[in-house]
Design a protein around this motif. Structure first.
Motif, PDB file in Angstrom:
ATOM      1  N   LEU A 235       0.839  -1.193   0.000  1.00  0.00           N
ATOM      2  CA  LEU A 235       0.000   0.000   0.000  1.00  0.00           C
ATOM      3  C   LEU A 235       0.879   1.249   0.000  1.00  0.00           C
ATOM      4  N   THR A 236       0.799   2.028  -1.060  1.00  0.00           N
ATOM      5  CA  THR A 236       1.563   3.272  -1.175  1.00  0.00           C
ATOM      6  C   THR A 236       0.663   4.359  -1.740  1.00  0.00           C
ATOM      7  N   VAL A 237       0.961   5.603  -1.358  1.00  0.00           N
ATOM      8  CA  VAL A 237       0.219   6.765  -1.848  1.00  0.00           C
ATOM      9  C   VAL A 237       1.224   7.771  -2.383  1.00  0.00           C
ATOM     10  N   SER A 238       1.012   8.236  -3.607  1.00  0.00           N
ATOM     11  CA  SER A 238       1.901   9.225  -4.214  1.00  0.00           C
ATOM     12  C   SER A 238       1.181  10.544  -4.378  1.00  0.00           C
ATOM     13  N   ASN A 239       1.967  11.629  -4.332  1.00  0.00           N
ATOM     14  CA  ASN A 239       1.441  12.978  -4.562  1.00  0.00           C
ATOM     15  C   ASN A 239       0.425  13.386  -3.500  1.00  0.00           C
ATOM     16  N   SER A 240       0.576  12.860  -2.282  1.00  0.00           N
ATOM     17  CA  SER A 240      -0.405  13.125  -1.231  1.00  0.00           C
ATOM     18  C   SER A 240      -0.281  14.525  -0.655  1.00  0.00           C
ATOM     19  N   ASN A 241       0.813  15.232  -0.956  1.00  0.00           N
ATOM     20  CA  ASN A 241       1.001  16.583  -0.436  1.00  0.00           C
ATOM     21  C   ASN A 241       0.594  17.658  -1.439  1.00  0.00           C
ATOM     22  N   ALA A 242      -0.029  17.215  -2.536  1.00  0.00           N
ATOM     23  CA  ALA A 242      -0.427  18.169  -3.558  1.00  0.00           C
ATOM     24  C   ALA A 242      -1.611  18.996  -3.073  1.00  0.00           C
ATOM     25  N   SER A 243      -1.968  20.026  -3.851  1.00  0.00           N
ATOM     26  CA  SER A 243      -3.096  20.881  -3.499  1.00  0.00           C
ATOM     27  C   SER A 243      -4.387  20.073  -3.527  1.00  0.00           C
ATOM     28  N   SER A 244      -5.433  20.613  -2.897  1.00  0.00           N
ATOM     29  CA  SER A 244      -6.692  19.883  -2.796  1.00  0.00           C
ATOM     30  C   SER A 244      -7.321  19.634  -4.151  1.00  0.00           C
ATOM     31  N   ALA A 245      -6.952  20.418  -5.157  1.00  0.00           N
ATOM     32  CA  ALA A 245      -7.542  20.246  -6.481  1.00  0.00           C
ATOM     33  C   ALA A 245      -6.843  19.174  -7.292  1.00  0.00           C
ATOM     34  N   ALA A 246      -5.668  18.764  -6.836  1.00  0.00           N
ATOM     35  CA  ALA A 246      -4.896  17.792  -7.599  1.00  0.00           C
ATOM     36  C   ALA A 246      -5.304  16.377  -7.226  1.00  0.00           C
ATOM     37  N   ALA A 247      -4.913  15.438  -8.072  1.00  0.00           N
ATOM     38  CA  ALA A 247      -5.209  14.034  -7.830  1.00  0.00           C
ATOM     39  C   ALA A 247      -3.978  13.326  -7.287  1.00  0.00           C
ATOM     40  N   ALA A 248      -4.187  12.168  -6.715  1.00  0.00           N
ATOM     41  CA  ALA A 248      -3.102  11.342  -6.206  1.00  0.00           C
ATOM     42  C   ALA A 248      -3.356   9.909  -6.634  1.00  0.00           C
ATOM     43  N   ALA A 249      -2.341   9.069  -6.502  1.00  0.00           N
ATOM     44  CA  ALA A 249      -2.451   7.675  -6.916  1.00  0.00           C
ATOM     45  C   ALA A 249      -2.258   6.758  -5.718  1.00  0.00           C
ATOM     46  N   VAL A 250      -3.148   5.783  -5.589  1.00  0.00           N
ATOM     47  CA  VAL A 250      -3.054   4.778  -4.529  1.00  0.00           C
ATOM     48  C   VAL A 250      -2.733   3.435  -5.172  1.00  0.00           C
ATOM     49  N   SER A 251      -1.654   2.809  -4.711  1.00  0.00           N
ATOM     50  CA  SER A 251      -1.259   1.488  -5.222  1.00  0.00           C
ATOM     51  C   SER A 251      -1.333   0.480  -4.077  1.00  0.00           C
ATOM     52  N   TYR A 252      -1.773  -0.730  -4.391  1.00  0.00           N
ATOM     53  CA  TYR A 252      -1.898  -1.747  -3.341  1.00  0.00           C
ATOM     54  C   TYR A 252      -2.240  -3.091  -3.968  1.00  0.00           C
ATOM     55  N   ASP A 253      -2.048  -4.132  -3.173  1.00  0.00           N
ATOM     56  CA  ASP A 253      -2.556  -5.479  -3.455  1.00  0.00           C
ATOM     57  C   ASP A 253      -3.471  -5.865  -2.299  1.00  0.00           C
ATOM     58  N   LEU A 254      -4.642  -6.381  -2.618  1.00  0.00           N
ATOM     59  CA  LEU A 254      -5.555  -6.828  -1.573  1.00  0.00           C
ATOM     60  C   LEU A 254      -6.265  -8.090  -2.027  1.00  0.00           C
ATOM     61  N   THR A 255      -6.258  -9.100  -1.156  1.00  0.00           N
ATOM     62  CA  THR A 255      -6.995 -10.334  -1.399  1.00  0.00           C
ATOM     63  C   THR A 255      -7.973 -10.549  -0.249  1.00  0.00           C
ATOM     64  N   VAL A 256      -9.248 -10.707  -0.592  1.00  0.00           N
ATOM     65  CA  VAL A 256     -10.295 -10.892   0.413  1.00  0.00           C
ATOM     66  C   VAL A 256     -10.989 -12.227   0.171  1.00  0.00           C
ATOM     67  N   SER A 257     -11.148 -12.996   1.236  1.00  0.00           N
ATOM     68  CA  SER A 257     -11.919 -14.240   1.176  1.00  0.00           C
ATOM     69  C   SER A 257     -13.268 -13.987   1.839  1.00  0.00           C
ATOM     70  N   LEU A 258     -14.326 -14.040   1.031  1.00  0.00           N
ATOM     71  CA  LEU A 258     -15.673 -13.755   1.509  1.00  0.00           C
ATOM     72  C   LEU A 258     -16.474 -15.053   1.563  1.00  0.00           C
ATOM     73  N   ARG A 259     -17.025 -15.360   2.721  1.00  0.00           N
ATOM     74  CA  ARG A 259     -17.812 -16.586   2.889  1.00  0.00           C
ATOM     75  C   ARG A 259     -19.299 -16.264   2.732  1.00  0.00           C
TER      76      ARG A 259
END
Length: 210
Positions: free
Chosen positions: A47-71
């Motif tokens: 889980l990483t977040v890039s460009n999180s210190n940018a202005s409120s109007a700018a976008a940022a990128a979230v990268s991650y791997d997630l595996t969920v087992s749902l019963r």
């Protein structure tokens, strides 16, 4: 009232009463109970977040791997269920951070009464060297950074839309239940270039609405 109209009205009322009795008898036999859903486990990594210190109007990128087992559990005594489609997406603070990157496993299946089935969902939005992330608003990114650095847990929500067929002999009922699961995953630093990760085995019940 003319006699012909009385007969017509009486016949219509009799038809309504008969239809009502058929529906009641059918429902008593059919008894399609709502499915139950619980999260067996969730594994988060990279889980990483890039460009999180940018202005409120700018976008940022979230990268991650997630595996969920749902019963998924079918509590019906007499009714079997066909799962025709399962669509999942992940949310953080009401912001979508990605649909399931791969088909759920299994993506369609047949479930007998009083049985459970574990469905695996994968969200793959991380690539070595960068790329593959999900674009979010910088305000959402900053909140995510706060949670990862707080030493506590990251709060995510798994949203799953399902198309099912309840089947009892010749009778079929099509429904579209919506499953919502809260994921609270304790995270820690995995390495300098890999971000944060964590594992949870919750067993928590999810909400299911029809």
């Amino acid at each position: 009232m003319p006699q012909g109209e009385r007969r017509c009205c009486g016949g219509f009322c009799a038809l309504l009463v008969t239809a009502g009795l058929v529906v009641l008898i059918y429902w008593a036999i059919f008894q399609p109970h709502h499915i139950r859903a619980t999260v067996d486990s969730a594994v988060l990594s990279n889980l990483t977040v890039s460009n999180s210190n940018a202005s409120s109007a700018a976008a940022a990128a979230v990268s991650y791997d997630l595996t969920v087992s749902l019963r998924l559990y079918n509590p019906s005594v007499r009714v079997n269920i066909y799962y025709d489609a399962i669509d999942a997406e992940l949310r953080f603070r009401d912001a979508v951070v990605g649909p399931a990157a791969n088909d759920t496993s299994p993506s369609v299946f047949y479930q007998r009464r009083k049985t459970s089935e574990v469905v695996k969902m994968e969200f793959d939005y991380w690539r070595p060297g960068g790329g593959g992330g999900v674009t979010v608003g910088s305000d959402v990114a900053r909140e995510l950074v706060k949670e990862t650095r707080s030493g506590g847990a990251v709060s995510l929500e798994l949203d799953v839309d399902v198309r099912v067929r309840y089947v009892f002999r010749m009778f079929k009922l099509r429904l579209k239940p919506r499953i919502r699961c809260s994921l609270s995953i304790p995270v820690k630093t995995e390495g300098r270039h890999r971000g944060f990760g964590g594992v949870v085995a919750s067993g928590d019940r999810c909400s299911v609405k029809y």
